[in-house]
Design a protein around this motif. Structure first.
Motif, PDB file in Angstrom:
ATOM      1  N   ARG A  99       0.707  -1.216   0.091  1.00 26.94           N
ATOM      2  CA  ARG A  99      -0.080  -0.027   0.123  1.00 26.94           C
ATOM      3  C   ARG A  99       0.728   1.322   0.036  1.00 26.94           C
ATOM      4  N   GLY A 100       1.800   1.443   0.987  1.00 22.83           N
ATOM      5  CA  GLY A 100       2.372   2.686   1.113  1.00 22.83           C
ATOM      6  C   GLY A 100       3.152   2.890   2.380  1.00 22.83           C
ATOM      7  N   MET A 101       4.070   3.522   2.368  1.00 21.09           N
ATOM      8  CA  MET A 101       5.048   3.597   3.850  1.00 21.09           C
ATOM      9  C   MET A 101       5.807   4.802   3.744  1.00 21.09           C
ATOM     10  N   VAL A 102       5.924   5.259   4.939  1.00 17.83           N
ATOM     11  CA  VAL A 102       7.174   6.183   4.804  1.00 17.83           C
ATOM     12  C   VAL A 102       8.286   5.530   5.520  1.00 17.83           C
ATOM     13  N   ARG A 103       9.500   5.639   5.001  1.00 16.77           N
ATOM     14  CA  ARG A 103      10.551   4.575   5.784  1.00 16.77           C
ATOM     15  C   ARG A 103      11.999   5.486   5.671  1.00 16.77           C
ATOM     16  N   ALA A 104      12.698   5.128   6.632  1.00 16.27           N
ATOM     17  CA  ALA A 104      14.016   5.938   6.896  1.00 16.27           C
ATOM     18  C   ALA A 104      15.257   4.700   6.186  1.00 16.27           C
ATOM     19  N   THR A 105      15.716   5.403   5.045  1.00 15.37           N
ATOM     20  CA  THR A 105      16.872   4.578   4.537  1.00 15.37           C
ATOM     21  C   THR A 105      18.225   5.021   4.738  1.00 15.37           C
ATOM     22  N   GLY A 106      19.328   4.111   4.810  1.00 17.80           N
ATOM     23  CA  GLY A 106      20.455   4.354   5.112  1.00 17.80           C
ATOM     24  C   GLY A 106      21.280   4.464   3.772  1.00 17.80           C
ATOM     25  N   VAL A 107      22.751   4.723   3.875  1.00 21.55           N
ATOM     26  CA  VAL A 107      23.502   4.635   2.736  1.00 21.55           C
ATOM     27  C   VAL A 107      23.285   3.201   1.932  1.00 21.55           C
ATOM     28  N   LYS A 108      23.284   2.000   2.701  1.00 22.14           N
ATOM     29  CA  LYS A 108      23.448   0.735   2.028  1.00 22.14           C
ATOM     30  C   LYS A 108      22.089   0.269   1.843  1.00 22.14           C
ATOM     31  N   ARG A 109      21.079   0.937   1.657  1.00 23.03           N
ATOM     32  CA  ARG A 109      19.845   0.739   1.204  1.00 23.03           C
ATOM     33  C   ARG A 109      18.930  -0.114   2.136  1.00 23.03           C
ATOM     34  N   GLY A 110      19.353  -0.464   3.396  1.00 24.50           N
ATOM     35  CA  GLY A 110      18.481  -1.124   4.349  1.00 24.50           C
ATOM     36  C   GLY A 110      17.415  -0.098   4.794  1.00 24.50           C
ATOM     37  N   HIS A 111      16.316  -0.454   4.974  1.00 25.92           N
ATOM     38  CA  HIS A 111      15.371   0.500   5.547  1.00 25.92           C
ATOM     39  C   HIS A 111      14.535  -0.161   6.875  1.00 25.92           C
ATOM     40  N   MET A 112      14.055   1.169   7.440  1.00 24.54           N
ATOM     41  CA  MET A 112      13.181   0.894   8.642  1.00 24.54           C
ATOM     42  C   MET A 112      11.848   1.644   8.258  1.00 24.54           C
ATOM     43  N   PRO A 113      10.711   0.912   8.385  1.00 27.79           N
ATOM     44  CA  PRO A 113       9.432   1.762   8.072  1.00 27.79           C
ATOM     45  C   PRO A 113       9.008   2.510   9.502  1.00 27.79           C
ATOM     46  N   ILE A 114       8.536   3.712   9.030  1.00 35.01           N
ATOM     47  CA  ILE A 114       8.167   4.474  10.297  1.00 35.01           C
ATOM     48  C   ILE A 114       6.469   4.584  10.278  1.00 35.01           C
ATOM     49  N   PHE A 115       5.984   4.925   9.210  1.00 36.00           N
ATOM     50  CA  PHE A 115       4.461   5.004   9.158  1.00 36.00           C
ATOM     51  C   PHE A 115       4.187   4.138   8.064  1.00 36.00           C
ATOM     52  N   LEU A 116       3.063   3.384   8.530  1.00 34.85           N
ATOM     53  CA  LEU A 116       2.371   2.558   7.289  1.00 34.85           C
ATOM     54  C   LEU A 116       0.895   2.481   7.129  1.00 34.85           C
TER      55      LEU A 116
END
Length: 153
Positions: A99-116
């Protein structure tokens, strides 16, 4: 003869008449017809409350995430941050299966979802950090903001 009348009267008092049965069935049908919309409304309100509470908790987590970072730039759907040793971006992500999310992405392209559970997001730069407007899948809009101590320009 007196005993037969009393027995007949007592047997009539033990059961329900046809009119009483029909009225009770009509009342039961009316309750059943009205119950479903009430139940659906309660379920919808409960889901909206759950999404709102989850969004407020995510806002607190976002504030904790950006606490030691500097703001580099703010675009409509992306925020760039600079940490002590690496860069981060907070952006909106959606795919055909998600659906969609706001995520925090680092330099190595790993991400952490913040808002879902989002259909969109808009970021705006403010004097103290940045603000955002979340467009939830429940058609609600939530406005929030994040304060950053040092804004790098």
């Amino acid at each position: 003869m007196q005993k037969k009348v009393d027995r007949h009267t007592r047997s009539r008092l033990k059961g329900f008449t046809l009119i009483e049965v029909v009225i009770s069935l009509i009342l039961l049908a009316a309750v059943m017809l009205l119950w479903r919309p009430i139940l659906l409304h309660v379920m919808r309100c409960t889901r909206q409350d759950h999404v709102l509470i989850t969004s407020l908790q995510a806002e607190r987590d976002l504030q904790a995430f950006v606490q030691d970072k500097k703001l580099r730039s703010v675009a409509l759907t992306k925020v760039s941050l600079q940490g002590a040793d690496k860069s981060y971006s907070i952006d909106f992500f959606r795919s055909e299966h998600f659906r969609g999310m706001v995520r925090a992405t680092g330099v190595k392209r790993g991400h952490m979802p913040i808002f879902l559970h989002l259909t969109g997001v808009n970021f705006y730069q403010t004097a103290q950090g940045f603000s955002y407007r979340l467009h939830l899948t429940t058609s609600q809009k939530i406005d929030g903001g994040v304060q950053i101590d040092e804004v790098a320009r």
